[in-house]
Motif scaffolding. Structure first.
Motif, short mmCIF file in Angstrom:
data_model
loop_
_atom_site.label_atom_id
_atom_site.label_comp_id
_atom_site.label_asym_id
_atom_site.label_seq_id
_atom_site.Cartn_x
_atom_site.Cartn_y
_atom_site.Cartn_z
N MET A 183 -33.50 -154.52 -42.21
CA MET A 183 -33.91 -154.56 -40.81
C MET A 183 -32.81 -153.95 -39.96
SD MET A 183 -35.41 -158.34 -40.24
CE MET A 183 -36.72 -158.98 -41.24
N LEU A 184 -33.20 -153.01 -39.13
CA LEU A 184 -32.27 -152.43 -38.18
C LEU A 184 -32.52 -153.11 -36.85
CD1 LEU A 184 -30.10 -150.34 -37.57
CD2 LEU A 184 -31.92 -148.71 -37.05
N ARG A 185 -31.55 -153.89 -36.40
CA ARG A 185 -31.64 -154.60 -35.12
C ARG A 185 -30.51 -154.10 -34.24
NH1 ARG A 185 -33.25 -160.84 -35.74
NH2 ARG A 185 -35.39 -160.38 -35.20
N GLY A 186 -30.84 -153.23 -33.31
CA GLY A 186 -29.80 -152.61 -32.50
C GLY A 186 -28.95 -151.72 -33.37
N LYS A 187 -27.68 -152.06 -33.48
CA LYS A 187 -26.78 -151.30 -34.34
C LYS A 187 -26.43 -152.06 -35.62
CE LYS A 187 -24.74 -148.88 -30.45
NZ LYS A 187 -25.03 -147.50 -30.62
N ASN A 188 -27.10 -153.19 -35.84
CA ASN A 188 -26.83 -154.01 -37.02
C ASN A 188 -27.88 -153.82 -38.09
OD1 ASN A 188 -24.59 -155.22 -35.79
ND2 ASN A 188 -25.87 -156.78 -34.83
N ALA A 222 -46.54 -144.91 -52.64
CA ALA A 222 -47.12 -144.79 -51.30
C ALA A 222 -46.12 -145.30 -50.28
CB ALA A 222 -48.42 -145.58 -51.20
N LEU A 223 -46.07 -144.62 -49.14
CA LEU A 223 -45.26 -145.06 -48.01
C LEU A 223 -46.24 -145.44 -46.90
CD1 LEU A 223 -42.52 -145.48 -46.64
CD2 LEU A 223 -42.61 -143.08 -45.91
N ILE A 224 -46.18 -146.69 -46.50
CA ILE A 224 -47.12 -147.24 -45.53
C ILE A 224 -46.35 -147.70 -44.30
CG2 ILE A 224 -48.93 -148.97 -45.16
CD1 ILE A 224 -49.45 -147.07 -47.57
N ARG A 225 -46.87 -147.38 -43.12
CA ARG A 225 -46.28 -147.85 -41.87
C ARG A 225 -47.15 -148.98 -41.33
NH1 ARG A 225 -44.49 -144.39 -36.55
NH2 ARG A 225 -44.18 -146.19 -35.21
N VAL A 226 -46.54 -150.13 -41.08
CA VAL A 226 -47.23 -151.28 -40.51
C VAL A 226 -46.57 -151.57 -39.17
CG1 VAL A 226 -47.83 -153.72 -40.80
CG2 VAL A 226 -47.71 -152.23 -42.81
N ASP A 227 -47.31 -151.35 -38.09
CA ASP A 227 -46.80 -151.62 -36.74
C ASP A 227 -47.32 -152.96 -36.25
OD1 ASP A 227 -45.27 -149.30 -36.36
OD2 ASP A 227 -47.01 -148.17 -35.67
N MET A 228 -46.41 -153.79 -35.80
CA MET A 228 -46.75 -155.08 -35.20
C MET A 228 -46.37 -154.99 -33.73
SD MET A 228 -45.20 -157.38 -38.33
CE MET A 228 -45.50 -158.95 -37.57
N LYS A 229 -47.37 -154.85 -32.85
CA LYS A 229 -47.13 -154.67 -31.42
C LYS A 229 -47.16 -156.03 -30.71
CE LYS A 229 -49.07 -150.07 -31.46
NZ LYS A 229 -50.10 -149.16 -31.00
N LYS A 264 -46.81 -152.69 -56.61
CA LYS A 264 -45.92 -153.70 -56.02
C LYS A 264 -45.08 -153.08 -54.93
CE LYS A 264 -45.76 -156.75 -59.95
NZ LYS A 264 -45.03 -157.87 -60.49
N ILE A 265 -44.70 -153.92 -53.98
CA ILE A 265 -43.83 -153.49 -52.89
C ILE A 265 -42.40 -153.47 -53.41
CG2 ILE A 265 -42.99 -154.07 -50.58
CD1 ILE A 265 -45.76 -155.46 -50.15
N THR A 266 -41.74 -152.33 -53.29
CA THR A 266 -40.38 -152.19 -53.81
C THR A 266 -39.33 -152.10 -52.70
OG1 THR A 266 -40.63 -149.79 -53.93
CG2 THR A 266 -41.15 -151.06 -55.93
N ASN A 267 -39.77 -151.78 -51.48
CA ASN A 267 -38.82 -151.66 -50.37
C ASN A 267 -39.56 -151.88 -49.05
OD1 ASN A 267 -36.35 -151.17 -49.15
ND2 ASN A 267 -36.65 -148.97 -49.07
N VAL A 268 -38.90 -152.58 -48.13
CA VAL A 268 -39.43 -152.77 -46.78
C VAL A 268 -38.30 -152.49 -45.82
CG1 VAL A 268 -40.48 -154.37 -45.13
CG2 VAL A 268 -41.04 -154.56 -47.56
N TYR A 269 -38.53 -151.55 -44.92
CA TYR A 269 -37.53 -151.19 -43.91
C TYR A 269 -38.16 -151.44 -42.55
CZ TYR A 269 -34.10 -148.42 -41.34
OH TYR A 269 -33.13 -148.02 -40.47
N SER A 270 -37.55 -152.32 -41.75
CA SER A 270 -38.11 -152.70 -40.45
C SER A 270 -37.23 -152.22 -39.32
CB SER A 270 -38.26 -154.22 -40.35
OG SER A 270 -39.12 -154.70 -41.35
N VAL A 271 -37.89 -151.70 -38.28
CA VAL A 271 -37.20 -151.21 -37.08
C VAL A 271 -37.84 -151.88 -35.88
CG1 VAL A 271 -36.65 -149.18 -35.71
CG2 VAL A 271 -36.78 -148.98 -38.19
N PHE A 272 -37.03 -152.35 -34.95
CA PHE A 272 -37.51 -152.97 -33.73
C PHE A 272 -37.29 -152.02 -32.57
CE2 PHE A 272 -36.55 -156.24 -36.73
CZ PHE A 272 -37.52 -157.19 -36.54
N LYS A 273 -38.35 -151.76 -31.79
CA LYS A 273 -38.26 -150.85 -30.64
C LYS A 273 -38.65 -151.59 -29.37
CE LYS A 273 -39.83 -147.14 -33.59
NZ LYS A 273 -40.93 -146.29 -33.91
#
Length: 142
Positions: A64-69, A106-113, A133-142
């Motif tokens: 998870m990228l939260r700001g600069k962390n 497959a690369l899937i984008r899941v947006d939670m608004k 199976k899911i092998t990686n999850v990368y989350s970005v907050f905007k």
């Protein structure tokens, strides 16, 4: 007459065992790409954790990228967190989009608004030989 009863009993037992085993599913049989994606979305948006452990690869990485962390979690850490916060429905609108897909990955984008921000989750779903199976999850907050 005893032999006939024994043969009939043996056949009945064989048919019963065959019928029971016919309903047994092998590992990974239900692990389709769509099932993995839908299970993840249900867990993250509705708190429904049923099947999540099955669709996460044992070496899955959550980032998870939260700001600069940058925060990173493994499967066990994420499942423990979700179990503590389970059955909580998020107040968001969710959409999914296939970014890239082939027979193996497959690369899937899941947006939670949410009201004030959007959480974009990029899922890598792989055909592992034991199902998708899911092998990686990368989350970005905007």
């Amino acid at each position: 007459m005893k032999n006939l009863k024994s043969i009939i009993l043996g056949l009945a037992l064989l048919i019963t065992c065959g019928t029971v085993n016919a309903g047994t599913k092998t590992e990974g049989e239900n692990l389709t790409k769509n099932y993995a994606i839908n299970t993840y979305v249900d867990a993250m948006t509705r708190g429904k954790l049923s099947g999540l452990d099955e669709v996460l690869d044992r070496s899955v990485k959550f980032s998870m990228l939260r700001g600069k962390n940058m925060l990173s979690f493994n499967k066990k850490e994420m499942l423990n967190y979700l179990k503590k916060t389970g059955n909580v429905e998020q107040a968001c609108t969710t959409s999914t989009r296939i970014v890239e897909s082939n027979a193996d990955l497959a690369l899937i984008r899941v947006d939670m608004k949410f009201e004030n921000f959007v959480r974009s989750n990029y899922l890598t779903v792989a055909n592992t030989g034991n199902g998708w199976k899911i092998t990686n999850v990368y989350s970005v907050f905007k």
